[in-house]
Design a protein around this motif. Structure first.
Motif, PDB file in Angstrom:
ATOM      1  N   GLU A 283      -5.232  -9.672   4.053  1.00  0.00           N
ATOM      2  CA  GLU A 283      -5.037  -8.828   2.631  1.00  0.00           C
ATOM      3  C   GLU A 283      -4.210  -7.530   2.739  1.00  0.00           C
ATOM      4  O   GLU A 283      -3.674  -7.017   1.830  1.00  0.00           O
ATOM      5  CB  GLU A 283      -6.462  -8.381   2.402  1.00  0.00           C
ATOM      6  CG  GLU A 283      -7.193  -9.971   1.950  1.00  0.00           C
ATOM      7  CD  GLU A 283      -6.933 -10.363   0.634  1.00  0.00           C
ATOM      8  OE1 GLU A 283      -6.310  -9.805  -0.156  1.00  0.00           O
ATOM      9  OE2 GLU A 283      -6.505 -11.630   0.670  1.00  0.00           O
ATOM     10  N   ASP A 284      -4.359  -7.052   4.121  1.00  0.00           N
ATOM     11  CA  ASP A 284      -3.339  -5.826   4.340  1.00  0.00           C
ATOM     12  C   ASP A 284      -1.942  -6.221   4.290  1.00  0.00           C
ATOM     13  O   ASP A 284      -1.214  -5.458   3.688  1.00  0.00           O
ATOM     14  CB  ASP A 284      -3.768  -5.271   5.827  1.00  0.00           C
ATOM     15  CG  ASP A 284      -4.918  -4.640   5.786  1.00  0.00           C
ATOM     16  OD1 ASP A 284      -5.511  -4.302   4.497  1.00  0.00           O
ATOM     17  OD2 ASP A 284      -5.404  -4.198   6.739  1.00  0.00           O
ATOM     18  N   ALA A 285      -1.687  -7.378   4.783  1.00  0.00           N
ATOM     19  CA  ALA A 285      -0.220  -7.887   4.662  1.00  0.00           C
ATOM     20  C   ALA A 285       0.315  -8.149   3.158  1.00  0.00           C
ATOM     21  O   ALA A 285       1.487  -7.691   3.073  1.00  0.00           O
ATOM     22  CB  ALA A 285       0.008  -9.127   5.295  1.00  0.00           C
ATOM     23  N   LYS A 286      -0.677  -8.513   2.355  1.00  0.00           N
ATOM     24  CA  LYS A 286      -0.403  -8.435   0.944  1.00  0.00           C
ATOM     25  C   LYS A 286      -0.054  -7.410   0.402  1.00  0.00           C
ATOM     26  O   LYS A 286       0.996  -7.210  -0.521  1.00  0.00           O
ATOM     27  CB  LYS A 286      -1.545  -9.300   0.344  1.00  0.00           C
ATOM     28  CG  LYS A 286      -1.329  -9.367  -1.195  1.00  0.00           C
ATOM     29  CD  LYS A 286      -2.578 -10.058  -1.604  1.00  0.00           C
ATOM     30  CE  LYS A 286      -2.874  -9.836  -3.389  1.00  0.00           C
ATOM     31  NZ  LYS A 286      -3.720 -10.189  -3.967  1.00  0.00           N
ATOM     32  N   ILE A 287      -0.687  -6.311   0.485  1.00  0.00           N
ATOM     33  CA  ILE A 287      -0.523  -4.999  -0.060  1.00  0.00           C
ATOM     34  C   ILE A 287       0.821  -4.400   0.388  1.00  0.00           C
ATOM     35  O   ILE A 287       1.469  -3.790  -0.323  1.00  0.00           O
ATOM     36  CB  ILE A 287      -1.704  -4.161  -0.021  1.00  0.00           C
ATOM     37  CG1 ILE A 287      -2.265  -3.660   1.347  1.00  0.00           C
ATOM     38  CG2 ILE A 287      -2.778  -4.492  -1.036  1.00  0.00           C
ATOM     39  CD1 ILE A 287      -3.022  -2.470   1.580  1.00  0.00           C
ATOM     40  N   ILE A 288       1.059  -4.803   1.695  1.00  0.00           N
ATOM     41  CA  ILE A 288       2.476  -4.310   2.109  1.00  0.00           C
ATOM     42  C   ILE A 288       3.659  -4.945   1.469  1.00  0.00           C
ATOM     43  O   ILE A 288       4.736  -4.403   1.042  1.00  0.00           O
ATOM     44  CB  ILE A 288       2.630  -4.460   3.643  1.00  0.00           C
ATOM     45  CG1 ILE A 288       1.785  -3.270   4.612  1.00  0.00           C
ATOM     46  CG2 ILE A 288       4.091  -4.312   4.388  1.00  0.00           C
ATOM     47  CD1 ILE A 288       1.555  -3.647   6.223  1.00  0.00           C
ATOM     48  N   THR A 289       3.336  -6.243   1.452  1.00  0.00           N
ATOM     49  CA  THR A 289       4.539  -6.892   0.537  1.00  0.00           C
ATOM     50  C   THR A 289       4.632  -6.553  -0.952  1.00  0.00           C
ATOM     51  O   THR A 289       5.785  -6.298  -1.262  1.00  0.00           O
ATOM     52  CB  THR A 289       4.054  -8.421   0.462  1.00  0.00           C
ATOM     53  OG1 THR A 289       4.362  -8.921   1.872  1.00  0.00           O
ATOM     54  CG2 THR A 289       5.200  -9.049  -0.196  1.00  0.00           C
ATOM     55  N   LEU A 290       3.338  -6.362  -1.474  1.00  0.00           N
ATOM     56  CA  LEU A 290       3.484  -5.509  -3.008  1.00  0.00           C
ATOM     57  C   LEU A 290       4.204  -4.293  -2.981  1.00  0.00           C
ATOM     58  O   LEU A 290       5.128  -4.172  -3.931  1.00  0.00           O
ATOM     59  CB  LEU A 290       2.242  -5.572  -3.618  1.00  0.00           C
ATOM     60  CG  LEU A 290       1.316  -7.049  -3.663  1.00  0.00           C
ATOM     61  CD1 LEU A 290      -0.014  -6.642  -4.181  1.00  0.00           C
ATOM     62  CD2 LEU A 290       2.076  -7.737  -4.864  1.00  0.00           C
TER      63      LEU A 290
END
Length: 120
Positions: free
Chosen positions: A13-20
């Motif tokens: 989930e943290d990786a997802k917000i970095i990508t966003l």
């Protein structure tokens, strides 16, 4: 502050917000992109605002979007920037909605995580 965090240890989930956050920065051609995740898992993505009459960091915009949408707390925030550290004003904005375990992830333009700053 934790430096040199290994990507394998990064929560999905943290990786997802970095990508966003990275996408917002690149799409808008601005110095910073940010994303925050609220207590229900909703995400808010923003970019730097630099108008003659209004200047807001990407984190400040993302936090404002979360608040305007009814978020009561933040689980995490991500900032993609060339900055070496998260600005005090950005940490303060996240801290206003922090809960136990809230953190800010600082990543480079390529998405590599540089620092995790606990704020809650």
């Amino acid at each position: 502050m934790t430096d040199d965090v290994q990507p394998a240890a990064l929560d999905p989930e943290d990786a997802k917000i970095i990508t966003l956050a990275r996408s917002a920065r690149a799409r808008n051609g601005v110095p910073e992109g940010a994303a925050v995740r609220d207590e229900t898992g909703r995400t808010y993505v923003a970019a730097t605002v630099a108008l003659p009459s209004l200047r807001l960091s990407a984190v400040q915009v993302a936090v404002a979007m979360a608040v305007a949408s009814g978020a009561k707390a933040l689980e995490a925030a991500a900032l993609v920037s060339d900055a070496e550290q998260v600005a005090d004003a950005d940490l303060a904005a996240v801290r206003d909605l922090s809960q136990q375990g809230t953190h800010v992830l600082l990543a480079a333009r390529n998405g590599d995580l540089r620092t995790v700053v606990p704020v809650g």
